[in-house]
Design a protein around this motif. Structure first.
Motif, PDB file in Angstrom:
ATOM      1  N   TYR A 163       5.356   5.634   7.979  1.00 39.68           N
ATOM      2  CA  TYR A 163       6.064   4.513   7.382  1.00 39.68           C
ATOM      3  C   TYR A 163       7.394   4.928   6.762  1.00 39.68           C
ATOM      4  CZ  TYR A 163       1.119   3.293   7.570  1.00 39.68           C
ATOM      5  OH  TYR A 163      -0.173   3.118   7.968  1.00 39.68           O
ATOM      6  N   GLN A 164       7.685   6.225   6.765  1.00 43.01           N
ATOM      7  CA  GLN A 164       8.906   6.698   6.135  1.00 43.01           C
ATOM      8  C   GLN A 164      10.129   6.312   6.943  1.00 43.01           C
ATOM      9  OE1 GLN A 164       8.387  10.945   6.112  1.00 43.01           O
ATOM     10  NE2 GLN A 164       6.186  10.651   5.942  1.00 43.01           N
ATOM     11  N   TYR A 203       6.074  10.594  -0.594  1.00 40.76           N
ATOM     12  CA  TYR A 203       5.601   9.272  -0.250  1.00 40.76           C
ATOM     13  C   TYR A 203       4.108   9.170  -0.528  1.00 40.76           C
ATOM     14  CZ  TYR A 203       3.719  11.444   3.972  1.00 40.76           C
ATOM     15  OH  TYR A 203       3.026  12.240   4.851  1.00 40.76           O
ATOM     16  N   SER A 204       3.619   7.935  -0.503  1.00 38.92           N
ATOM     17  CA  SER A 204       2.192   7.683  -0.673  1.00 38.92           C
ATOM     18  C   SER A 204       1.834   6.509   0.234  1.00 38.92           C
ATOM     19  CB  SER A 204       1.877   7.342  -2.126  1.00 38.92           C
ATOM     20  OG  SER A 204       0.555   6.860  -2.251  1.00 38.92           O
ATOM     21  N   ASN A 205       0.938   6.741   1.161  1.00 39.89           N
ATOM     22  CA  ASN A 205       0.546   5.676   2.090  1.00 39.89           C
ATOM     23  C   ASN A 205      -0.486   4.736   1.501  1.00 39.89           C
ATOM     24  OD1 ASN A 205       2.307   6.523   4.062  1.00 39.89           O
ATOM     25  ND2 ASN A 205       0.801   7.753   5.144  1.00 39.89           N
ATOM     26  N   THR A 206      -1.186   5.199   0.478  1.00 38.14           N
ATOM     27  CA  THR A 206      -2.164   4.366  -0.198  1.00 38.14           C
ATOM     28  C   THR A 206      -2.500   5.011  -1.525  1.00 38.14           C
ATOM     29  OG1 THR A 206      -4.281   3.217   0.076  1.00 38.14           O
ATOM     30  CG2 THR A 206      -4.185   5.499   0.795  1.00 38.14           C
ATOM     31  N   GLY A 263       2.121   9.434   7.758  1.00 40.09           N
ATOM     32  CA  GLY A 263       3.420   9.302   7.130  1.00 40.09           C
ATOM     33  C   GLY A 263       4.412   8.553   7.972  1.00 40.09           C
ATOM     34  N   SER A 313       1.970  -1.919   5.090  1.00 40.23           N
ATOM     35  CA  SER A 313       1.688  -1.516   6.465  1.00 40.23           C
ATOM     36  C   SER A 313       0.409  -2.130   6.986  1.00 40.23           C
ATOM     37  CB  SER A 313       1.596   0.004   6.560  1.00 40.23           C
ATOM     38  OG  SER A 313       0.545   0.478   5.741  1.00 40.23           O
ATOM     39  N   TYR A 317       7.450   5.079  -1.832  1.00 38.03           N
ATOM     40  CA  TYR A 317       8.314   6.198  -1.454  1.00 38.03           C
ATOM     41  C   TYR A 317       9.303   6.506  -2.570  1.00 38.03           C
ATOM     42  CZ  TYR A 317       6.971   3.745   2.824  1.00 38.03           C
ATOM     43  OH  TYR A 317       6.266   3.060   3.786  1.00 38.03           O
ATOM     44  N   ASN A 349       0.814  -1.211   0.000  1.00 39.89           N
ATOM     45  CA  ASN A 349       0.000   0.000   0.000  1.00 39.89           C
ATOM     46  C   ASN A 349       0.854   1.270   0.000  1.00 39.89           C
ATOM     47  OD1 ASN A 349       0.602  -0.953   2.745  1.00 39.89           O
ATOM     48  ND2 ASN A 349      -0.422   0.917   3.383  1.00 39.89           N
ATOM     49  N   ALA A 350       2.029   1.210   0.591  1.00 38.06           N
ATOM     50  CA  ALA A 350       2.843   2.421   0.727  1.00 38.06           C
ATOM     51  C   ALA A 350       4.022   2.414  -0.248  1.00 38.06           C
ATOM     52  CB  ALA A 350       3.366   2.545   2.156  1.00 38.06           C
ATOM     53  N   ASN A 355       5.958  -3.941   7.309  1.00 43.50           N
ATOM     54  CA  ASN A 355       6.536  -2.606   7.295  1.00 43.50           C
ATOM     55  C   ASN A 355       7.960  -2.527   6.770  1.00 43.50           C
ATOM     56  OD1 ASN A 355       4.547  -0.680   8.087  1.00 43.50           O
ATOM     57  ND2 ASN A 355       4.519  -1.665  10.070  1.00 43.50           N
TER      58      ASN A 355
END
Lengths: 118, 117
Positions: B103-104, A48-51, B101, A96, A33, A30-31, A105
């Motif tokens: 997860y960075q 970034y993109s979480n979804t 954010g 995630s 970067y 889903n995430a 993760n």
């Protein structure tokens, strides 16, 4: 394909030109970067993109834009390249949601794109 | 914002010996993750080892182990029985466990490890 692919592998670009770096993952993470790596500075987060459908700014977002129209693709665009954007660019992804068990993760990285702006 | 510091830009080790790479970090959070990544000349980023902050036991992966000192905010990597293939850049990285954010990864600047035959 398995994992993350990036294209092109390397590119020389004239200043002022527009450039899109491509990133595709097939892990249904889903995430995603984008990082840039510069000598002596390590890796720094650009966006970034979480979804799918959402994006966010990282530490060094100026001069870059991203989109996340679907789960698999996360292109990075330089609207008007400048020499200071000469760098190695890495795309990464992570899950995630907890689906992946021990890889929960963990970020998986693509092979990188070496970009030179003249 | 979190910061990660690797104070050794370069290190070298004799083949078959042990070497320790240092990493310190700054955070106000109590729960987080720490990682060591290896980058050989091929440029590929490879996860070496991971530590969850809530775990007191130090992580171990074969010849790689960490010394995690939460109170001191220290996360060193020990490589035992060093091999020529261990020569690479090593990056320490931090990740929050919660928040937008989260997860960075925040990376240190890296340590270049050379292995002497």
């Amino acid at each position: 394909i398995a994992g993350i692919t990036q294209a092109p592998t390397s590119q020389i670009l004239a200043a002022g030109r527009r450039m899109t770096l491509r990133c595709t993952q097939d892990m249904r993470h889903n995430a995603m970067y984008w990082y840039r790596q510069d000598l002596g500075l390590g890796l720094r987060l650009i966006h970034y993109s979480n979804t799918a459908g959402t994006t966010g700014k990282g530490e060094v977002p100026d001069g870059y834009s991203v989109s996340r129209a679907n789960t698999d693709d996360f292109p990075l665009t330089l609207a008007s390249a400048v020499p200071s954007q000469t760098s190695v660019y890495f795309c990464a992804s992570s899950d995630s949601t907890g689906r992946s068990g021990s890889s929960y993760n963990e970020q998986f990285f693509g092979p990188g794109t070496r970009l030179t702006v003249l | 914002a979190q910061t990660v510091t690797q104070s050794q830009p370069e290190m070298s080790v004799q083949e078959a010996e042990t070497v320790t790479l240092s990493c310190t970090y700054d955070t106000s959070e109590s729960d987080y993750y720490l990682f060591w990544y290896k980058q050989p000349p091929s440029r590929q980023m490879i996860l070496v080892i991971r530590q969850e902050a809530y775990k007191q036991q130090n992580a171990t992966e074969n010849r790689f182990s960490v010394n995690f000192q939460k109170a001191a905010k220290s996360f060193s990597l020990k490589i035992s029985d060093s091999q020529l293939g261990d020569a690479a850049m090593y990056f320490c990285a931090y990740r929050s466990s919660s928040g937008a954010g989260s997860y960075q990864l925040t990376f240190g600047k890296g340590t270049k490890l050379s292995v002497i035959p």
